[in-house]
Design a protein around this motif. Structure first.
Motif, mmCIF file in Angstrom:
data_model
loop_
_atom_site.group_PDB
_atom_site.id
_atom_site.type_symbol
_atom_site.label_atom_id
_atom_site.label_comp_id
_atom_site.label_asym_id
_atom_site.label_seq_id
_atom_site.Cartn_x
_atom_site.Cartn_y
_atom_site.Cartn_z
ATOM 1 N N ILE A 80 41.075 25.453 48.784
ATOM 2 C CA ILE A 80 41.523 26.763 49.277
ATOM 3 C C ILE A 80 43.044 26.796 49.179
ATOM 4 O O ILE A 80 43.762 26.316 50.064
ATOM 5 N N VAL A 81 43.544 27.333 48.074
ATOM 6 C CA VAL A 81 44.981 27.344 47.819
ATOM 7 C C VAL A 81 45.563 28.753 47.869
ATOM 8 O O VAL A 81 46.779 28.923 47.880
ATOM 9 N N THR A 82 44.720 29.786 47.899
ATOM 10 C CA THR A 82 45.176 31.163 48.021
ATOM 11 C C THR A 82 44.295 31.881 49.036
ATOM 12 O O THR A 82 43.214 31.393 49.405
ATOM 13 N N THR A 83 44.726 33.047 49.462
ATOM 14 C CA THR A 83 43.909 33.846 50.381
ATOM 15 C C THR A 83 42.575 34.204 49.741
ATOM 16 O O THR A 83 41.546 34.261 50.420
ATOM 17 N N ALA A 84 42.560 34.420 48.422
ATOM 18 C CA ALA A 84 41.309 34.744 47.734
ATOM 19 C C ALA A 84 40.271 33.654 47.914
ATOM 20 O O ALA A 84 39.065 33.920 47.972
ATOM 21 N N ASP A 85 40.705 32.398 48.035
ATOM 22 C CA ASP A 85 39.776 31.278 48.150
ATOM 23 C C ASP A 85 39.060 31.230 49.493
ATOM 24 O O ASP A 85 38.117 30.440 49.663
ATOM 25 N N LEU A 86 39.473 32.043 50.457
ATOM 26 C CA LEU A 86 38.790 32.056 51.744
ATOM 27 C C LEU A 86 37.340 32.508 51.623
ATOM 28 O O LEU A 86 36.532 32.280 52.522
ATOM 29 N N ALA A 87 36.989 33.136 50.498
ATOM 30 C CA ALA A 87 35.590 33.518 50.268
ATOM 31 C C ALA A 87 34.693 32.292 50.194
ATOM 32 O O ALA A 87 33.466 32.405 50.372
ATOM 33 N N ARG A 88 35.272 31.114 49.962
ATOM 34 C CA ARG A 88 34.474 29.891 49.924
ATOM 35 C C ARG A 88 33.944 29.492 51.302
ATOM 36 O O ARG A 88 32.956 28.773 51.405
ATOM 37 N N ILE A 89 34.621 29.936 52.359
ATOM 38 C CA ILE A 89 34.190 29.558 53.703
ATOM 39 C C ILE A 89 33.749 30.755 54.534
ATOM 40 O O ILE A 89 33.093 30.571 55.561
ATOM 41 N N GLU A 90 34.110 31.968 54.139
ATOM 42 C CA GLU A 90 33.736 33.170 54.879
ATOM 43 C C GLU A 90 32.969 34.115 53.950
ATOM 44 O O GLU A 90 33.571 34.832 53.138
ATOM 45 N N PRO A 91 31.641 34.142 54.025
ATOM 46 C CA PRO A 91 30.845 34.912 53.064
ATOM 47 C C PRO A 91 31.146 36.402 53.047
ATOM 48 O O PRO A 91 31.025 37.039 51.994
ATOM 49 N N SER A 92 31.490 36.999 54.194
ATOM 50 C CA SER A 92 31.692 38.447 54.227
ATOM 51 C C SER A 92 33.076 38.864 53.746
ATOM 52 O O SER A 92 33.389 40.053 53.719
ATOM 53 N N PHE A 93 33.904 37.898 53.348
ATOM 54 C CA PHE A 93 35.255 38.208 52.877
ATOM 55 C C PHE A 93 35.256 38.331 51.357
ATOM 56 O O PHE A 93 34.739 37.462 50.653
ATOM 57 N N LYS A 94 35.848 39.409 50.845
ATOM 58 C CA LYS A 94 35.968 39.632 49.405
ATOM 59 C C LYS A 94 37.424 39.944 49.079
ATOM 60 O O LYS A 94 38.096 40.697 49.792
ATOM 61 N N TYR A 95 37.882 39.377 47.982
ATOM 62 C CA TYR A 95 39.266 39.548 47.529
ATOM 63 C C TYR A 95 39.223 40.116 46.119
ATOM 64 O O TYR A 95 38.642 39.528 45.212
ATOM 65 N N SER A 96 39.831 41.282 45.931
ATOM 66 C CA SER A 96 39.855 41.920 44.615
ATOM 67 C C SER A 96 41.242 42.505 44.390
ATOM 68 O O SER A 96 42.171 42.265 45.173
ATOM 69 N N TYR A 97 41.389 43.266 43.311
ATOM 70 C CA TYR A 97 42.676 43.856 42.968
ATOM 71 C C TYR A 97 42.494 45.325 42.629
ATOM 72 O O TYR A 97 41.467 45.734 42.069
ATOM 73 N N SER A 98 43.516 46.108 42.941
ATOM 74 C CA SER A 98 43.537 47.495 42.478
ATOM 75 C C SER A 98 43.828 47.496 40.981
ATOM 76 O O SER A 98 44.092 46.462 40.368
ATOM 77 N N SER A 99 43.801 48.680 40.390
ATOM 78 C CA SER A 99 44.005 48.775 38.950
ATOM 79 C C SER A 99 45.380 48.287 38.513
ATOM 80 O O SER A 99 45.553 47.855 37.381
ATOM 81 N N TYR A 100 46.367 48.328 39.398
ATOM 82 C CA TYR A 100 47.697 47.846 39.045
ATOM 83 C C TYR A 100 48.086 46.591 39.820
ATOM 84 O O TYR A 100 49.256 46.310 40.043
ATOM 85 N N GLY A 101 47.068 45.823 40.248
ATOM 86 C CA GLY A 101 47.320 44.484 40.732
ATOM 87 C C GLY A 101 47.553 44.310 42.206
ATOM 88 O O GLY A 101 47.747 43.176 42.669
ATOM 89 N N THR A 102 47.558 45.378 43.005
ATOM 90 C CA THR A 102 47.719 45.226 44.444
ATOM 91 C C THR A 102 46.468 44.569 45.028
ATOM 92 O O THR A 102 45.356 45.034 44.790
ATOM 93 N N PRO A 103 46.610 43.479 45.801
ATOM 94 C CA PRO A 103 45.421 42.843 46.373
ATOM 95 C C PRO A 103 44.678 43.770 47.324
ATOM 96 O O PRO A 103 45.281 44.560 48.046
ATOM 97 N N VAL A 104 43.353 43.649 47.315
ATOM 98 C CA VAL A 104 42.477 44.423 48.199
ATOM 99 C C VAL A 104 41.619 43.434 48.974
ATOM 100 O O VAL A 104 40.874 42.649 48.389
ATOM 101 N N LEU A 105 41.724 43.456 50.301
ATOM 102 C CA LEU A 105 40.960 42.563 51.161
ATOM 103 C C LEU A 105 39.837 43.347 51.828
ATOM 104 O O LEU A 105 40.065 44.419 52.391
ATOM 105 N N THR A 106 38.632 42.793 51.776
ATOM 106 C CA THR A 106 37.467 43.431 52.372
ATOM 107 C C THR A 106 36.757 42.411 53.253
ATOM 108 O O THR A 106 36.526 41.277 52.837
ATOM 109 N N LEU A 107 36.416 42.802 54.478
ATOM 110 C CA LEU A 107 35.737 41.922 55.420
ATOM 111 C C LEU A 107 34.597 42.698 56.070
ATOM 112 O O LEU A 107 34.810 43.789 56.610
ATOM 113 N N ARG A 108 33.397 42.155 55.946
ATOM 114 C CA ARG A 108 32.200 42.838 56.450
ATOM 115 C C ARG A 108 32.075 44.249 55.880
ATOM 116 O O ARG A 108 31.651 45.176 56.560
#
Length: 789
Positions: A80-108
């Motif tokens: 777990i070296v980035t915030t995106a990697d938290l999906a490895r331990i928290e199933p309801s967490f999703k990490y994606s990007y907007s069309s121009y690269g802004t991170p999008v965090l989703t939980l439950r």
């Protein structure tokens, strides 16, 4: 079915599944309180972990809240070296990007997708309780940490608005009272190298410091399928942190930190999955786009314009101060202060082709000030704890997004052709809040907890769109009878003039609250139920705006949460079993849709809109089991059923009118989870060996509302490929093995996605192309660790 029935049904279902499932990783995997019975000699138990979810130190199983927490060394072990990697331990967490690269965090299932730098999130991120106002600033957070806490459900009472989905709180590793140092050196596939280290110790009897740094380079794994031997994705990331702990007296404790990072990494691009022309009538004028071959169905193949090699150029610096003064033996005064300066000049490629179909150079700058002052106290022999505080933040940002799309069908909308566009935004937001929270131990077994916060948010937004070539501006000028040229604001204002910025103010306030009851019948059992309400602030998007309608603010959204759960320590603390069920009543969910142009000039226009009513029914379970010495079985599972509950007529991504009622939320699979195993064997003289593996999985979802079967709706401009926004179900495997050679030295070999599973994380539509973003291919490497204590 009533909300209560939903909640009971969800909680009962997840409790049953937890009871019959293979033992899984505990989302709140800590030991019971100190009073719990000790395990027999020679047997292992589950280790304690302390969290600060309620802004004071508590054992995680004493907190009536669903929390995932993991220590810093465990984070490194699991990769777990980035915030995106938290999906490895928290199933309801999703990490994606907007069309121009802004991170999008989703939980439950609660998330918000916007390209703007200043977009307010639904999942806020903190380091040592100090917030990052914009998600893009969190890149350097997962570095040299003592632990990370993922708090699920609305966290508005203690952490503020924009945490309707939850909050992620990183706890930085602190200076030590004795000298210690460490180093981790990792080399992996694709030329990836990561070196990080720290030194920590006392300077005087009452002053300790810690200095940590990390350098990451290499790792390019995407390759062009139209140009042989061309790679993309090399990282060039530098992080540094300095901390000082000073205790000038027994009552005064001062913590200072200075965090900085520079990211000059190349950014990955989507894989082309479909050609869908924005202006079908221009098909004959863009033959290179129409004839572009789709990406092969493998992990690494992609394409980009060699003239616009996507790359970040971001700089971040943050001094922060925490002062704690004991007014009395039972009352503390705590102050938090932070200043952030961030700049970015990121070149993005989001079209998946080797042409200038849709590229973007996003130039960003922000200055952010945060201040919190609170009193925290204890009453009646620690039967009651209370917090009373106030917060203030001042956030200024500017954004200049330059779009390049000369080789696209929209370029032929005018004569001469449109060469691109420029989107400008200037934001100044101020947030003021006061809050209170208290818990009271009614009996030795029952504790009541409640909190409330009042928030006042004011935003001044100035935005406009410009045309560097002048042809689009001239066309719009001819419509309104006003001469417009290159680099002038062409956004039509309410009075049917143009040439100036449109001012979009937001003035909102809200009251978030939480009520909770805990029952602790014995030292290893906790049952809890809570009701809470949180808010996400209104915002103004960054859009190409022919008229002011695109810049009309979207109002704040709110989420009312009902949750119940339990935390059980069983079999002399050899098994920790946690489960919860929840129901979210979601009002005014923010998303991109369309609105008819009130000026009657351009038909429907893309803008942010509010979905009036929707809901989420969910349940989750986790467990950690140590059946025998050295063996640990872990895992977690999450079930989320999201739905728009009222009729809401609007437009999907292809401009088709649909009713959103009955649709599930994007990036919200019904099932997701992870299972893992690790075995550690003590050899001799402090030497030990370990081997472990984890499987992460999720079921099918979509990346856009109404995107499951667009062909059935008759997609305009369809040329080739799969125009749907489906993200198929997937599972991937990580593995590791290592040897602790001594108390100082250790070595580990690891593999991520060891079976090279090709899986999608999201899909984006831009101008004439639809592309999927994919997870990294099989990556293996070796890490050497040194610790001096």
């Amino acid at each position: 079915m009533t909300k209560f029935k939903y909640l009971v049904s969800a909680a009962s279902g997840i409790a049953l599944s937890a009871a019959i499932a293979t033992p899984a990783y505990s989302q709140t995997s800590v030991s019971p309180p100190a009073a719990a019975p000790a395990a027999p000699p020679g047997e292992t138990t589950i280790a304690d972990i302390v969290v600060t979810a309620q802004k004071r130190a508590q054992k995680i199983n004493d907190v009536g809240m669903s929390i995932t927490a993991i220590g810093g060394e465990e984070m490194k072990k699991l990769g777990i070296v980035t915030t995106a990697d938290l999906a490895r331990i928290e199933p309801s967490f999703k990490y994606s990007y907007s069309s121009y690269g802004t991170p999008v965090l989703t939980l439950r299932g609660v998330g918000f997708n916007d390209v703007s730098l200043a977009a307010s999130p639904t999942v806020s991120v903190y380091t040592d309780e100090i917030p990052y106002p914009y998600v893009i600033m969190t890149k350097g957070a997962s570095f040299d940490n003592e632990r990370v806490e993922v708090l699920k459900g609305p966290q508005g009472t203690l952490f503020g608005q924009n945490a309707t989905g939850g909050a992620i709180n990183y706890i930085a590793a602190k200076p030590t009272d004795h000298f210690t140092a460490g180093m981790d050196l990792t080399a992996a596939r694709f030329g990836y190298v990561d070196a990080q280290g720290f030194v920590s110790g006392p300077v005087t009897d009452n002053l300790s410091v810690r200095l940590a740094g990390e350098i990451t380079s290499g790792g390019a794994w995407q390759r062009s399928y139209t140009r042989n031997d061309t790679l993309l994705g090399d990282q060039k990331f530098y992080k540094a942190r300095f901390l000082a702990d000073w205790t000038p007296s027994s009552r005064l404790h001062i913590n200072f930190s200075l965090n900085a990072w520079i990211d000059q990494s190349e950014t990955l691009v989507p894989q082309l999955t479909a050609i869908v022309l924005n202006r079908p009538q221009a098909a004959a004028q863009v033959p290179s786009i129409v004839a572009t071959p789709l990406a092969p169905d493998d992990v690494r193949s992609a394409d980009w314009d060699p003239r616009y090699r996507p790359k970040n150029n971001e700089h971040f610096v943050q001094p922060a101060l925490r002062v704690q003064f004991a007014l009395t033996d039972d009352i503390d005064l705590i102050g938090l202060s932070s200043y952030i300066h961030y700049t970015g000049e990121d070149l993005r490629s989001n079209d998946g082709v080797a042409y200038e179909n849709n590229k973007g150079l996003d130039v960003q700058e922000s200055d952010n000030f945060y201040e919190e002052l609170r009193l925290a106290g204890r009453l009646w022999d620690n039967r009651a704890h209370w917090v009373l505080g106030a917060q203030y933040s001042d956030d200024k940002s500017s954004e200049n997004l330059r779009r390049y799309y000369f080789d696209s069908s929209p370029s032929f909308a005018t004569t001469p052709r449109i060469i691109g566009g420029r989107l400008l935004a200037f934001d100044h937001g101020r947030t003021k809040a006061i809050y209170a929270n208290a818990d009271y131990k009614l009996t030795d077994q029952i504790t009541l907890n409640g909190g409330i916060r009042y928030t006042k948010f004011d935003l001044e937004h100035h935005g406009c769109s410009q045309d560097p070539g002048g042809s689009l501006a001239a066309l719009i000028g001819s419509i309104i009878g006003q001469p417009l040229g290159a680099n002038q604001c062409y956004t039509i204002l309410p009075d049917r003039t143009a040439g100036a910025f449109f001012y979009s103010p937001i003035h909102e306030d809200n009251v978030s609250w939480r009520a909770e009851a805990d029952w602790k019948p014995n030292a290893t059992t906790l049952l809890y139920a809570s009701i809470s309400k949180g808010y996400k602030a209104g915002t103004v998007p960054l859009l190409s705006a022919n008229t002011y309608v695109a810049y009309l603010p979207v109002r704040q959204e709110s989420l009312l949460s009902y949750e119940a759960g339990f935390k059980l320590g069983l079999f002399n603390r050899k098994l920790q079993l946690n489960a919860s069920g929840f129901y979210y009543d979601y009002t005014d969910k923010q998303l991109f849709g369309r609105q008819l142009d009130p000026l009657g000039l351009f038909g429907s226009l893309i803008k942010l809109v509010n979905v009036p009513k929707s809901r989420v029914i969910g349940a989750e379970a986790s467990a950690v089991l140590t059946p025998t010495r050295g063996l640990t079985l872990t895992g977690a599972i999450s079930y989320i059923d999201s739905e728009v509950t009222d009729s809401f007529i609007n437009y999907n991504n292809y401009g088709r009118v649909i009713d959103f009622k009955g649709l599930a939320f994007p990036l919200t699979p019904k099932w997701s989870g992870s299972v893992g195993v690790e075995y550690r064997h003590d050899i001799v003289d402090g030497k030990s060996a370990f081997v472990g593996a984890n499987v992460t999985f999720q079921s099918h979802t979509v990346s856009s509302f109404g995107g499951e079967n667009p062909q059935a709706l008759g997609v305009p401009g369809y040329q080739s490929g799969d125009p749907s926004f489906n993200i198929p179900a997937y599972a991937y495997v990580d593995a590791r093995a290592g040897l602790d050679i001594s108390k100082e030295w250790g070595v580990e070999i690891f593999g991520k996605n060891v079976f090279n599973k090709a899986y999608d994380t999201d899909l984006i539509l831009q101008n004439d192309t639809l592309g999927r973003r994919r997870g990294a291919p099989a990556t293996y490497g070796i890490t050497v660790r040194f610790r001096y204590k």
